[in-house]
Design an enzyme around this catalytic site. Structure first.
Site, PDB file in Angstrom:
ATOM      1  CE1 TYR B 111      -3.653   2.597   1.012  1.00 17.86           C
ATOM      2  CE2 TYR B 111      -1.794   3.612   2.131  1.00 17.86           C
ATOM      3  CZ  TYR B 111      -3.077   3.690   1.626  1.00 17.86           C
ATOM      4  OH  TYR B 111      -3.771   4.858   1.720  1.00 17.86           O
ATOM      5  CD  GLU B 187      -5.732   4.292  -1.161  1.00 21.38           C
ATOM      6  OE1 GLU B 187      -5.911   4.810  -0.054  1.00 21.38           O
ATOM      7  OE2 GLU B 187      -6.590   3.585  -1.720  1.00 21.38           O
TER       8      GLU B 187
END
Lengths: 174, 368
Positions: B111, B187
């Protein structure tokens, strides 16, 4: 938890002449709560509105308007009919206004969900939804109920957070 | 502990309270691709027929902005045999676009994101070796698994890259994109390792609402020509189908005005919010925009606060004279310099009305 589709279905079943801005208002309240600049001085004018409302048993005291089940519209007419206390109501409203909930991002998700439901249920023409969406694309304004909705339903309620009323309302509402 | 490195400090990322514009996955991936971040091979379709020959197994990803795509059946693996049928089913669920993407063999998932920490008022990089998960959930249950760095003067991309075992250029590139596109959030979740390459398997990008005027994204595509002109002028305009032009200040007030005109049987041609602090020039620009659709009448509803009613009145008079406007105009104004405005309007035979309801009624009568 209550699905948004169910909440909308109940609204359309229980209230007449719902316009798209009424749904926007419902979603706005559902996401942001009462979001009013309420202070103790508001008690006076809110009581004035309360006093003008005719007690009636015609509808439920509580309309759950949030899929998270944490925001209610507390309808004043049936509340009065059942002997509710206006100072207590103000206190719940006041306390609820201090609870910050919901974000703009979450509101957009909720609006998207409404659009998906609307595609299926055809509450409003797509064109109408798209035009309205342009109005709220950059900012989320505070809006009144539509004229027709006000005429048909005479809305008179307080937005309250479930946390503030659960313990008090057991006897009176349910 | 190295400076700038945070472990469990509570933070409020700005995007959680965002009214910013969220981009669709493929738009985000286009940005990644344009800026040198690798993405899987993919193409966008708007109908099932656009699926031709596939090289192998693919993933069909509905391009919608709401979350929970997987659970809603809006992300599905498919083969040449069933891709069209699966796409067809997705399109039935109010999906307008599907990203058809090669299925990749994932070795590891990470992530990686940059957002703004509201409390610290700083951009912040977040990384976790557990990608493909809901980051808010991970932050709640296992906060130590997320590493956070403020991108301030003490931040070192080199040290951070070494510590996270990801390329330094990736960190630098991500931050460059973050600044270039005025983002609230960028993201990559998951960032995956495939044959020693890092690929962005998904994208989540939120553009700062205040910067939309200088960032060009799809949002404009749904705007009509007049709406685009209005946007450039800093006015909020929505084209509608009727013949009564509406100008007001504050979206709520304008919406109520539309509502009231509709109630009296009128059909509104537009929604136009001049915004707060409107002046004579803004008023003139608003009239110019409203007149493009050749309305039969105009109703102006202004609540004077910072906006001065006399400025609005003068803007109206000047524009009317200069452009020889002969259609009826009804104006309702209350607030700052209301009396001065009233005087200007009366001298020029403009209908000045005290209440919104009366104004709406009047304009509907006049255009009949």
């Amino acid at each position: 938890m209550k699905k948004l589709s169910k909440i909308l279905e109940e609204q359309f079943n229980n209230y007449a002449d719902i316009e798209i801005q009424d749904i926007y208002k419902l979603l706005y309240q559902s996401n942001f709560g009462c979001e009013h600049a309420v202070d103790q001085n508001s008690r006076h004018w809110l009581h004035q509105e309360y006093d003008k409302t005719v007690p009636s048993n015609g509808r439920k005291i509580i309309d759950i308007i949030s899929p998270k089940d944490n925001i209610y519209r507390l309808n004043i007419a049936p509340y009065k009919f059942k002997g509710g206390d206006k100072d207590k109501l103000f206190d719940w409203f006041y306390s609820s206004s201090k609870i910050n909930i919901g974000t703009q991002y979450e509101f957009r998700l909720l609006w998207d969900e409404f659009k998906m439901i609307n595609q299926k249920e055809k509450y409003f023409e797509d064109k109408k939804v798209l035009s309205f969406e342009k109005i709220i694309r950059y900012h989320l304004p505070i809006m009144h109920h539509s004229y027709n909705y006000r005429q048909a339903n005479e809305p008179s309620y307080r937005i309250v957070n479930r946390l503030t009323i659960d313990t008090y309302m057991q006897n009176i509402c349910f | 502990m190295e400076k700038g490195f945070l472990t469990q400090k509570l933070f409020i990322p700005v995007y959680l309270n965002s009214k910013g514009m969220k981009l669709k996955e493929y738009q985000g991936k286009e940005i990644f691709h344009d800026n040198g971040i690798k993405i899987p091979d993919s193409f966008l379709i708007t109908s099932p027929e656009q699926i031709k020959e596939l090289k192998g197994e693919v993933v069909l990803k509905a391009q919608v902005l709401h979350g929970g795509r997987g659970k809603a059946g809006l992300i599905q693996t498919a083969t040449q045999e069933d891709a069209k049928q699966k796409a067809e089913e997705m399109f039935k669920k109010d999906v307008k676009e599907i990203l058809v993407e090669e299925k990749v063999d994932v070795k590891e998932e990470y992530y990686l994101s940059i957002t703004i920490d509201r409390t610290e008022k700083k951009a912040m990089l977040m990384f976790s070796k557990e990608g493909g998960i809901d980051i808010e959930e991970l932050a709640e249950k296992h906060p130590k698994k997320i590493k956070k760095y403020y991108l301030d003067e003490e931040f070192s991309p080199k040290k951070t890259a070494k510590e996270l075992e990801i390329p330094q250029w990736l960190i630098e590139k991500l931050y460059e994109i973050f600044k270039k596109y005025d983002l609230e959030l960028i993201e990559i979740n998951p960032l995956v390792k495939v044959d020693d390459n890092l690929l962005a398997l998904d994208s989540k990008i939120i553009v700062d609402d205040n910067a939309l005027f200088r960032q060009k994204f799809e949002k404009d595509e749904s705007l009509t020509d007049i709406e685009k002109k209005a946007k450039e002028a800093g006015l909020s305009y929505v084209e509608l189908e009727g013949n009564i032009g509406i100008i007001g200040n504050g979206a709520g007030l304008v919406m109520s005005t539309l509502d009231m005109v509709n109630h009296y049987g009128g059909k509104v041609a537009n929604f136009l919010d001049v915004g707060g602090g409107a002046d004579k020039e803004k008023m003139e620009k608003s009239l110019e925009l409203v007149m493009i659709k050749k309305p039969k009448g105009i109703f102006i509803n202004i609540f004077g606060g910072i906006t001065r009613c006399d400025d609005i009145a003068q803007g109206l008079i000047d524009y009317k004279k200069e452009h020889n406007i002969e259609i009826p105009v009804v104006i309702r104004m209350i607030g700052t310099n209301e009396e001065e405005a009233k005087k200007i309007l009366e001298e020029n035979q403009i209908h000045f009305i005290n209440s919104m309801e009366e104004g709406a009624k009047k304009i509907v009568e006049l255009v009949k």
